[in-house]
Write a protein that holds these residues in place. Structure first.
Motif, short mmCIF file in Angstrom:
data_model
loop_
_atom_site.label_atom_id
_atom_site.label_comp_id
_atom_site.label_asym_id
_atom_site.label_seq_id
_atom_site.Cartn_x
_atom_site.Cartn_y
_atom_site.Cartn_z
N ASP A 41 119.47 145.98 58.97
CA ASP A 41 120.08 144.65 59.08
C ASP A 41 119.18 143.57 58.48
O ASP A 41 119.44 142.39 58.64
N GLN A 42 118.13 143.99 57.79
CA GLN A 42 117.21 143.11 57.07
C GLN A 42 116.37 142.23 57.99
O GLN A 42 115.94 141.15 57.62
N SER A 43 116.12 142.73 59.20
CA SER A 43 115.29 141.97 60.13
C SER A 43 114.29 142.89 60.82
O SER A 43 114.43 144.11 60.81
N CYS A 44 113.30 142.25 61.39
CA CYS A 44 112.31 142.92 62.23
C CYS A 44 112.39 142.23 63.57
O CYS A 44 112.44 141.00 63.63
N LYS A 45 112.41 143.00 64.61
CA LYS A 45 112.45 142.41 65.94
C LYS A 45 111.17 142.74 66.69
O LYS A 45 110.60 143.81 66.52
N MET A 46 110.74 141.78 67.50
CA MET A 46 109.55 141.94 68.33
C MET A 46 110.01 141.95 69.78
O MET A 46 110.78 141.08 70.20
N TRP A 47 109.56 142.95 70.51
CA TRP A 47 109.99 143.15 71.88
C TRP A 47 108.79 143.14 72.82
O TRP A 47 107.74 143.67 72.50
N ASN A 48 108.98 142.57 74.01
CA ASN A 48 107.98 142.63 75.07
C ASN A 48 108.31 143.86 75.90
O ASN A 48 109.37 143.91 76.54
N LEU A 49 107.43 144.86 75.88
CA LEU A 49 107.68 146.10 76.60
C LEU A 49 107.56 145.93 78.11
O LEU A 49 108.21 146.64 78.87
N SER A 74 93.99 140.62 63.92
CA SER A 74 94.34 139.38 63.22
C SER A 74 95.58 138.70 63.81
O SER A 74 95.83 137.53 63.53
N GLY A 75 96.36 139.43 64.59
CA GLY A 75 97.60 138.87 65.13
C GLY A 75 98.69 138.76 64.07
O GLY A 75 99.65 138.02 64.24
N LEU A 76 98.54 139.51 62.97
CA LEU A 76 99.51 139.45 61.89
C LEU A 76 100.40 140.69 61.89
O LEU A 76 99.96 141.78 62.25
N VAL A 77 101.63 140.50 61.49
CA VAL A 77 102.58 141.60 61.30
C VAL A 77 102.92 141.66 59.82
O VAL A 77 103.21 140.63 59.20
N PHE A 78 102.89 142.86 59.25
CA PHE A 78 103.23 143.09 57.85
C PHE A 78 104.54 143.87 57.81
O PHE A 78 104.66 144.90 58.46
N THR A 79 105.51 143.37 57.05
CA THR A 79 106.78 144.08 56.90
C THR A 79 107.03 144.36 55.42
O THR A 79 106.61 143.58 54.56
N VAL A 80 107.73 145.47 55.14
CA VAL A 80 108.04 145.86 53.77
C VAL A 80 109.54 145.92 53.61
O VAL A 80 110.25 146.53 54.41
N SER A 81 110.03 145.28 52.53
CA SER A 81 111.44 145.32 52.16
C SER A 81 111.49 145.35 50.64
O SER A 81 111.17 144.36 49.98
N THR A 82 111.87 146.48 50.08
CA THR A 82 111.92 146.75 48.63
C THR A 82 110.61 146.37 47.95
O THR A 82 109.61 147.01 48.17
N SER A 83 110.59 145.31 47.15
CA SER A 83 109.38 144.93 46.42
C SER A 83 108.67 143.73 47.06
O SER A 83 107.96 143.00 46.40
N TYR A 84 108.85 143.55 48.35
CA TYR A 84 108.26 142.42 49.05
C TYR A 84 107.46 142.88 50.27
O TYR A 84 107.89 143.78 51.00
N ILE A 85 106.32 142.26 50.47
CA ILE A 85 105.60 142.36 51.73
C ILE A 85 105.63 140.97 52.34
O ILE A 85 105.26 139.99 51.69
N LYS A 86 106.08 140.89 53.58
CA LYS A 86 106.05 139.62 54.30
C LYS A 86 104.95 139.71 55.34
O LYS A 86 104.79 140.73 56.01
N VAL A 87 104.19 138.61 55.48
CA VAL A 87 103.10 138.53 56.45
C VAL A 87 103.51 137.48 57.48
O VAL A 87 103.79 136.34 57.13
N TRP A 88 103.54 137.91 58.74
CA TRP A 88 104.00 137.07 59.84
C TRP A 88 102.85 136.80 60.80
O TRP A 88 102.13 137.73 61.17
N ASP A 89 102.69 135.55 61.22
CA ASP A 89 101.69 135.19 62.22
C ASP A 89 102.41 135.05 63.55
O ASP A 89 103.23 134.14 63.72
N ILE A 90 102.13 135.93 64.49
CA ILE A 90 102.83 135.88 65.77
C ILE A 90 101.96 135.33 66.89
O ILE A 90 102.35 135.34 68.05
#
Length: 157
Positions: A41-49, A74-90
């Motif tokens: 669905d082109q998203s990444c979800k973050m869950w509190n376990l 670092s508190g960073l999340v890296f996601t991959v989608s085709t030719s992109y890496i997205k870096v997220w600060d959570i």
């Protein structure tokens, strides 16, 4: 018949379900308290376990999210989608702080096929060492953390 006996184990039991994606989940990463899931669905979800609830949805990917990695140091999340890496600060709010587009200009500047996996580890200098794998049969290692310029690669058969 002589040989090793297989050890019997108890069946795995589901203790929690994370619902929220609208299409199949393709990748996951976890810590003791957090779960990250990437989906078609082109998203990444973050869950509190601990609370068993969704706490953020990381959107804006151009295609399926095929790989995800959280870096606790670092508190960073890296996601991959085709030719992109997205870096997220959570650490404060779940926001995309960088989008890396890997456009090839030869073998050492990016993949020539879609990226399929990624891992990130902490270096001795407290940087994130980013390693990617692609359908082009290459593993690109390492991406230099401050600039995320490709430092080298190796090709599989």
């Amino acid at each position: 018949m002589g040989g090793a006996r297989s050890a019997r184990t108890a069946p795995l039991q589901c203790i929690s379900v994370a619902e929220g994606h609208s299409k199949p989940v393709l990748c996951v990463d976890t810590t003791d308290e957090l779960l990250f899931s990437g989906s078609k669905d082109q998203s990444c979800k973050m869950w509190n376990l601990v609370m068993s609830q969704e706490i953020a949805s990381l959107k804006g990917h151009p295609n399926n999210v095929v790989s995800i990695k959280y870096c606790s140091h670092s508190g960073l999340v890296f996601t991959v989608s085709t030719s992109y890496i997205k870096v997220w600060d959570i650490r404060d709010s779940a926001k995309c702080i960088r989008t890396l587009t890997l456009q090839p200009i030869g073998k050492l500047t990016g993949h020539i096929g879609p990226m399929m996996c990624l891992t990130v580890n902490e270096t001795a200098g407290n940087h994130d060492l980013v390693v990617t794998g692609s359908k082009d049969h290459y593993v690109k290692v390492p991406w230099d953390p401050p600039s995320l310029l490709l430092m080298g690669s190796t090709r599989g058969l």
